[in-house]
Design an enzyme around this catalytic site. Structure first.
Site, PDB file in Angstrom:
ATOM      1  N   LYS A 197      -6.155   3.955   8.779  1.00 25.70           N
ATOM      2  CA  LYS A 197      -5.165   4.880   8.229  1.00 25.70           C
ATOM      3  C   LYS A 197      -5.648   6.329   8.301  1.00 25.70           C
ATOM      4  O   LYS A 197      -4.880   7.237   8.630  1.00 25.70           O
ATOM      5  CB  LYS A 197      -4.847   4.493   6.778  1.00 25.70           C
ATOM      6  CG  LYS A 197      -4.119   3.161   6.646  1.00 25.70           C
ATOM      7  CD  LYS A 197      -3.941   2.767   5.194  1.00 25.70           C
ATOM      8  CE  LYS A 197      -3.232   1.428   5.069  1.00 25.70           C
ATOM      9  NZ  LYS A 197      -3.083   0.984   3.665  1.00 25.70           N
ATOM     10  N   SER A 220       0.799  -1.223   0.000  1.00 28.54           N
ATOM     11  CA  SER A 220       0.000   0.000   0.000  1.00 28.54           C
ATOM     12  C   SER A 220       0.832   1.274   0.000  1.00 28.54           C
ATOM     13  O   SER A 220       0.262   2.360  -0.012  1.00 28.54           O
ATOM     14  CB  SER A 220      -0.953  -0.002   1.204  1.00 28.54           C
ATOM     15  OG  SER A 220      -0.221  -0.039   2.403  1.00 28.54           O
TER      16      SER A 220
END
Length: 802
Positions: A743, A700
């Site tokens: 996140k 990611s």
């Protein structure tokens, strides 16, 4: 002349006694302090305790301890002689190190010595307050001739047999004998452990030749073995006679049992009657009651002295004390449940909504099979306390079973009764402790179960957590089915990856995100501060922590997804106030942000995003960890070289591939990005992810790596208020990733006001907490070109959503 040094375990030096004098006479280096002993012989290699009583002997050992000298242990010829002179001692003794020196409360002196080697007295020294002499060390001759080796093997066999015949031989003595490799050492050790007269041991001590010494020891040992054999045979015959008497006692007990059944009562009959009545009142199912009565009949016929009687009694106690009947359930009030959840927890609206749905279904269909809920989230977000709130809302007892570190299947299913000390498994034990068959049972840390040689406990949990099977759960100890279908099981985990697929399939996963800074502030004011005031014995009007101080603690002293460390820091601040109030220096303490440095120390965390991204080649990424989200910095630099790619920061294989993919994508688009292709041939590119001690992996960070490389090669800085996540492909597409909720919460907590997310992750927008949505601007990107435009320039208006 040659003497060994002192012991490596240095005993504490004693103070000088009256016998030794405050100033003991100095001894030559080659002199040996002598310690005369009565009726004992210390052999080399043997550790032996000695009680020292004579004043001269006390002075001798104290001098030896002070100067870290060895001593010479030598047996006196006449045990009755109080103060033996030079002629009253044998000429051969053993040099020993003092391992321990102890003065008892009654004033007696004790030492523990370890023999080192033989010595012979050459000359007694005069003018000392104790016996001392110049001695000659007698070394052991090392010989492995056939005649020595044969005697050595024969003596070892004799010594092993003698030790095995000893009635109470010290543990490990056989192994110690087998481990001896030197003939002289074996002869000395066998002599030390034989029951010989002191004169016989002294004779062996004075036998210098190893062959002759082994012959003497072998003859003495042969006599001792014969005595031990006769003693062993007498013991065996005595035991047989005792067994016969024990058999008679059993027959008498059986006869007494028959007599009691004919009408004579005793204490055990009353006990059996009480157990039978308790079984009748326990409400057991027919099959279980039949098994209990069968075991009760066995117990009734069994003598109390039998070893199995206690096992059966313990088994019956477990069956009786387990909750078999279903208590009357209180009606579930949804409004009251909502009030309890709001009272116990701040935020978590989606989680509370799902719990209320769960409770509503239990109310409308109480006989239905409810799903098994699994709360997943970082530590400190309230998973366990949510289970307690559910129990309060349902009006049921709460039980908790910790599964962290469980690696034995028997801890779930129990041990079979054939084993000594067997017990039921944790599930049955939890039910007994809760006292209700319909309790709310929290299975904590289900992701931390291990798998050992005793079986797989996660496989045993499959039956426990399956509504189709757990109505007849069979514990190995109980041996009868138990209905778990009415138990409300709730599990907790920090991460799902370690939970086996079949077990995860039986549970409905409810994710609990980390808290934002605003949520932590509300939790601190509403829950943590009052709780810590009470814990520290303070009242609300005695101590006050301002809102700005709480914000500073959240921002600069803690960095976590939950609030455990936040509560600890609040407690530390209130303890400071408690000290001032307790000592009378203040009646009321107000703690503001400016007071925290003196109370909690320097700030532990700082907002380094702007500093890190103030130079080209630095981008801010977003990472997921088992304890919540975090920000991740990607740094790129170049130096003259041959086009080598260097990657550091403990990167995993997948992250290394992301770096390579990002560099390949930059190279393929170099002309349209305004980059000279020859630059790659003449420069080495170094990609580093700080916090190098922490392993990192995953795809990611691809977007952040691409942006960092492009920022470096075009000499343009990345916006300091922007963080990004997303996987990239070689076609320049931004692919979706996981952990969006965690996140974004981490970005909001770190002060990031703008995040770049994959456009294909728009489905995760509703999972993001409202507080994080309000404080962060979202830019959805589908290609790396859009990411570059948003990170290195102004994004398009229609790409934003907040």
């Amino acid at each position: 002349m040659k003497l060994f040094g002192g012991s490596s375990n240095k005993p504490e030096a004693p103070e000088a006694t009256e016998a030794g004098g405050a100033e003991a006479a100095a001894l030559p280096e080659d002199a040996l302090i002598l310690l005369p002993v009565r009726d004992m012989v210390l052999l080399p290699g043997i550790i032996f305790p000695i009680t020292v009583g004579r004043p001269r002997s006390v002075a001798a050992i104290q001098q030896a301890v002070r100067e870290e000298r060895p001593i010479g242990v030598v047996m006196q010829r006449d045990p009755e002689e109080a103060e033996p002179g030079p002629d009253g001692l044998h000429r051969v003794g053993t040099v020993a190190n003092i391992v321990r020196y102890v003065t008892a409360p009654d004033g007696s002196h004790h030492i523990v010595c370890q023999g080192v080697h033989r010595f012979r007295i050459l000359e007694m020294l005069q003018g000392t307050p104790f016996l001392a002499a110049r001695v000659l060390q007698i070394p052991e001759a090392e010989s492995r001739l056939p005649e020595v080796e044969g005697r050595f093997l024969h003596l070892k066999a004799q010594a092993t047999e003698a030790v095995e015949l000893l009635p109470q031989a010290p543990r490990g003595l056989v192994e110690a004998v087998q481990a001896i490799e030197k003939p002289a050492e074996l002869a000395d050790m066998a002599t030390a452990y034989m029951d010989l007269k002191p004169e016989e041991k002294q004779e062996i001590l004075e036998t210098i030749d190893v062959t002759t010494r082994m012959d003497k020891v072998s003859r003495l040992l042969a006599q001792r073995i014969e005595v031990l054999r006769i003693s062993h045979e007498i013991g065996r015959q005595t035991k047989e006679a005792f067994d016969e008497r024990q058999r008679e006692a059993v027959l008498r007990e059986q006869m007494a049992t028959i007599q009691r059944q004919l009408g004579e009562g005793d204490g055990k009959s009353e006990e059996v009657a009480e157990l039978r009545e308790a079984i009748a009142k326990a409400g057991m199912p027919g099959e279980v009651e039949k098994q209990a009565l069968k075991e009760l009949r066995r117990y009734e016929r069994m003598p109390e002295a039998a070893g199995e009687a206690g096992m059966i009694r313990n088994y019956l106690d477990w069956l009786i004390e387990l909750p078999w009947t279903l208590p009357e359930e209180k009606p579930i009030e949804i409004a009251e449940a909502r009030r309890i959840l709001d009272e116990d927890h701040f935020g978590l609206e989606k989680v509370k909504k799902r719990i209320l749905e769960f409770l509503a279904i239990r109310k409308l269909a109480p006989e239905g099979k409810a799903p098994i809920l699994c709360f997943v989230g970082p530590p400190g977000v309230g998973k366990t306390s949510l289970g307690q709130s559910i129990a309060r809302a349902m009006g049921r007892p709460f039980g908790r079973v910790s599964l962290g570190g469980v690696h034995d299947e028997a801890e779930i299913r129990g041990h079979r009764r054939t084993y000594i000390g067997a017990l039921p498994g944790n599930i049955v034990q939890g039910l007994r402790k809760a006292g209700a068959r319909n309790c709310v049972m929290m299975l904590d840390e289900i992701d931390k179960m291990g798998r050992g040689v005793q079986g797989d406990p996660s496989a045993a949990m499959l039956e426990v957590l399956d509504p189709e099977q757990n109505n007849s759960f069979r514990d190995n100890y109980l041996g009868v089915p138990y209905d778990l279908s009415r138990v409300v099981f709730i599990t907790t985990a920090n991460m799902l990856d370690t939970i086996p697929g079949p077990l995860r399939d039986r549970m409905e996963v409810i994710s609990l995100p980390g808290y934002t800074a605003d949520e932590k502030l509300q939790i601190a004011r509403t829950y943590l501060l009052p709780r810590q005031l009470e814990a520290n014995g303070l009242k609300a009007d005695q101590a006050e922590v301002t809102e700005e101080a709480l914000r500073t603690i959240i921002r600069s002293y803690t960095r976590e997804a939950g609030v455990r460390n936040l509560e600890r820091e609040i407690g530390a601040a209130l303890r400071h106030a408690a000290v001032r109030i307790a000592e009378g220096s203040a009646e009321q303490v107000r703690i503001d942000a400016g007071d925290l440095h003196g109370i909690l120390g320097a700030e532990r965390f700082e907002n380094e995003v702007a500093m890190r991204t103030s130079l080209p080649g630095v981008a801010t990424g977003l990472a997921w960890t088992p304890v919540g989200g975090d920000i991740l910095f990607i740094e790129a630099s170049r130096a003259p070289g041959k086009g080598t790619l260097i990657q550091t920061g403990q990167l995993g294989d997948v992250m290394r591939e992301s770096v390579q993919a990002a560099l390949t994508l930059v190279k393929s688009r170099a002309p349209q990005l305004g980059i000279d292709p020859k630059l790659f041939e003449k420069n080495d590119i170094h990609v580093h992810v700080p916090a190098g001690a922490i392993p990192k992996d995953g795809p990611s960070a691809g977007v952040a790596m691409f942006v960092a490389l492009l920022s470096l090669l075009t000499d343009r800085t990345v916006r300091s208020d922007t963080a990004m996540t997303g996987e990239i492909s070689l076609r320049g597409l931004v692919l979706p990733v996981g952990g969006i909720k965690e996140k974004v919460v981490a970005a909001a907590t770190a002060g990031i006001t703008r995040v770049l997310l994959p456009a294909r992750n728009r489905r995760d927008y509703d999972d993001i907490p409202q507080a994080a949505r309000d404080s962060v601007e979202f830019v959805w990107v589908a290609t790396v070109d859009e990411a570059v435009a948003a990170a290195l320039g102004e994004p398009e208006d229609d790409d934003r959503e907040s």
